[in-house]
Design a protein around this motif. Sequence first.
Motif, mmCIF file in Angstrom:
data_model
loop_
_atom_site.group_PDB
_atom_site.id
_atom_site.type_symbol
_atom_site.label_atom_id
_atom_site.label_comp_id
_atom_site.label_asym_id
_atom_site.label_seq_id
_atom_site.Cartn_x
_atom_site.Cartn_y
_atom_site.Cartn_z
ATOM 1 N N GLN A 109 -8.160 5.524 -6.195
ATOM 2 C CA GLN A 109 -6.880 5.725 -6.888
ATOM 3 C C GLN A 109 -6.495 7.204 -6.935
ATOM 4 N N LEU A 110 -6.638 7.850 -5.777
ATOM 5 C CA LEU A 110 -6.342 9.280 -5.688
ATOM 6 C C LEU A 110 -5.055 9.579 -4.917
ATOM 7 N N ILE A 111 -4.295 8.546 -4.573
ATOM 8 C CA ILE A 111 -3.070 8.816 -3.803
ATOM 9 C C ILE A 111 -1.816 8.357 -4.556
ATOM 10 N N ASP A 112 -1.873 8.422 -5.890
ATOM 11 C CA ASP A 112 -0.698 8.058 -6.684
ATOM 12 C C ASP A 112 0.180 9.250 -7.029
ATOM 13 N N GLY A 113 -0.211 10.426 -6.522
ATOM 14 C CA GLY A 113 0.596 11.614 -6.762
ATOM 15 C C GLY A 113 0.145 12.441 -7.944
ATOM 16 N N THR A 114 -0.946 12.053 -8.564
ATOM 17 C CA THR A 114 -1.433 12.806 -9.728
ATOM 18 C C THR A 114 -2.713 13.585 -9.435
ATOM 19 N N ALA A 115 -3.375 13.270 -8.330
ATOM 20 C CA ALA A 115 -4.662 13.916 -8.026
ATOM 21 C C ALA A 115 -4.466 15.364 -7.580
ATOM 22 N N SER A 116 -5.379 16.205 -7.973
ATOM 23 C CA SER A 116 -5.333 17.615 -7.566
ATOM 24 C C SER A 116 -5.828 17.756 -6.134
ATOM 25 N N ALA A 117 -5.494 18.873 -5.525
ATOM 26 C CA ALA A 117 -5.973 19.150 -4.174
ATOM 27 C C ALA A 117 -7.499 19.210 -4.165
ATOM 28 N N TYR A 118 -8.077 19.745 -5.238
ATOM 29 C CA TYR A 118 -9.537 19.842 -5.301
ATOM 30 C C TYR A 118 -10.188 18.463 -5.307
ATOM 31 N N ALA A 119 -9.609 17.521 -6.074
ATOM 32 C CA ALA A 119 -10.172 16.167 -6.147
ATOM 33 C C ALA A 119 -10.106 15.476 -4.784
ATOM 34 N N LEU A 120 -9.024 15.696 -4.070
ATOM 35 C CA LEU A 120 -8.885 15.110 -2.733
ATOM 36 C C LEU A 120 -9.866 15.756 -1.765
ATOM 37 N N GLU A 121 -9.958 17.076 -1.816
ATOM 38 C CA GLU A 121 -10.879 17.793 -0.926
ATOM 39 C C GLU A 121 -12.324 17.362 -1.152
ATOM 40 N N GLU A 122 -12.673 17.173 -2.409
ATOM 41 C CA GLU A 122 -14.038 16.781 -2.749
ATOM 42 C C GLU A 122 -14.429 15.475 -2.057
ATOM 43 N N GLN A 123 -13.500 14.530 -2.008
ATOM 44 C CA GLN A 123 -13.789 13.251 -1.371
ATOM 45 C C GLN A 123 -13.721 13.341 0.156
ATOM 46 N N LEU A 124 -12.791 14.139 0.663
ATOM 47 C CA LEU A 124 -12.675 14.275 2.118
ATOM 48 C C LEU A 124 -13.865 15.022 2.713
ATOM 49 N N ALA A 125 -14.516 15.823 1.912
ATOM 50 C CA ALA A 125 -15.656 16.611 2.405
ATOM 51 C C ALA A 125 -16.927 15.778 2.532
ATOM 52 N N ILE A 126 -16.959 14.622 1.893
ATOM 53 C CA ILE A 126 -18.128 13.742 1.996
ATOM 54 C C ILE A 126 -18.061 12.997 3.328
ATOM 55 N N PRO A 127 -19.119 13.022 4.135
ATOM 56 C CA PRO A 127 -19.076 12.350 5.448
ATOM 57 C C PRO A 127 -18.720 10.866 5.333
ATOM 58 N N PHE A 128 -18.073 10.359 6.361
ATOM 59 C CA PHE A 128 -17.677 8.957 6.445
ATOM 60 C C PHE A 128 -18.571 8.248 7.453
ATOM 61 N N THR A 129 -18.820 6.984 7.204
ATOM 62 C CA THR A 129 -19.544 6.162 8.173
ATOM 63 C C THR A 129 -18.518 5.386 8.977
ATOM 64 N N VAL A 130 -18.422 5.692 10.265
ATOM 65 C CA VAL A 130 -17.439 5.067 11.153
ATOM 66 C C VAL A 130 -18.187 4.498 12.355
ATOM 67 N N SER A 131 -18.083 3.196 12.540
ATOM 68 C CA SER A 131 -18.777 2.513 13.642
ATOM 69 C C SER A 131 -20.270 2.826 13.639
ATOM 70 N N GLY A 132 -20.847 2.871 12.447
ATOM 71 C CA GLY A 132 -22.280 3.088 12.321
ATOM 72 C C GLY A 132 -22.721 4.528 12.433
ATOM 73 N N ARG A 133 -21.768 5.459 12.554
ATOM 74 C CA ARG A 133 -22.106 6.879 12.700
ATOM 75 C C ARG A 133 -21.517 7.691 11.560
ATOM 76 N N LYS A 134 -22.206 8.745 11.160
ATOM 77 C CA LYS A 134 -21.696 9.660 10.153
ATOM 78 C C LYS A 134 -20.694 10.610 10.812
ATOM 79 N N ARG A 135 -19.514 10.687 10.234
ATOM 80 C CA ARG A 135 -18.474 11.556 10.789
ATOM 81 C C ARG A 135 -17.907 12.439 9.678
ATOM 82 N N ARG A 136 -17.600 13.675 10.011
ATOM 83 C CA ARG A 136 -16.996 14.583 9.044
ATOM 84 C C ARG A 136 -15.492 14.685 9.291
#
Length: 265
Positions: A109-136
């Motif tokens: 629930q971070l895309i309703d227009g109230t989240a700070s840039a820092y809160a978004l960055e914090e989540q985007l900086a955590i690696p994602f698992t895509v097709s079984g691989r860790k991706r940044r």
Amino acid sequence: MAKTDSCGLMAHLETQQTAWGNIGRELISVDMPCQYTELMPGICWGHTTELFTPAFWKYHSLMQRAQNRYLNHRLGRSLTEEVAVCVLGGYGMPAELGLAAFERLRDLQLIDGTASAYALEEQLAIPFTVSGRKRRYRFPKQKARYLSSALKEIRAEQHPKTSVALRDFLTTLNGVGPKTASWVVRNYLAANDVAILDIHIIRAGVEIGLFDPNADPNRHYFALERRFLDFCLAIGEPASIVDAIMWDYMRRIWRKAPSNTSTTR
């Protein structure tokens, strides 16, 4: 690609071409002008079986429409979500990674227009698992800043309801250029009077002879868009569908090239 004079000369020898396709169990025919007939100045129709000719795109667009494919382009459930997914994608971002970033932020629930840039960055900086691989995610700080600003402005402002006016509004948002704005509008309104001129559409246009090999949408976006929309009008197919089909076909062809990736746009 045949030149204008050969288009006119050879067109006298043939009247039309017919291609066939299956819709379920039904075999249907698709009639088009012969391959040497001029579609636009300097551009012939070409043959349906020849890759990336106007006839090729006409045939595939028509067949996909007949099967109700490529009709729904929305990735989000609202304009806010559509802006979020389009800002997070594009610019060399692998499709799966851009969508994974969007889904994470939406689920939190971070895309309703109230989240700070820092809160978004914090989540985007955590690696994602895509097709079984860790991706940044690339440039999380910059994207978080753009996204936070854009979503807050959308939340605060009344936005236009028509496609071109909405695109003009979206291009005033921080980090949103004509391509991203057009992508949002095409998806959200199923608009046929804008085009998403990414690298795949430019490549397809160059193959047709529609664009110069040195075409630069960063400098001449709207002139190139007008050429693309005129092409879609000439072949009698909706720009939103032709754009989507071109993107899908061209990205799959270049996917295996070492220096290229599949992008969300």
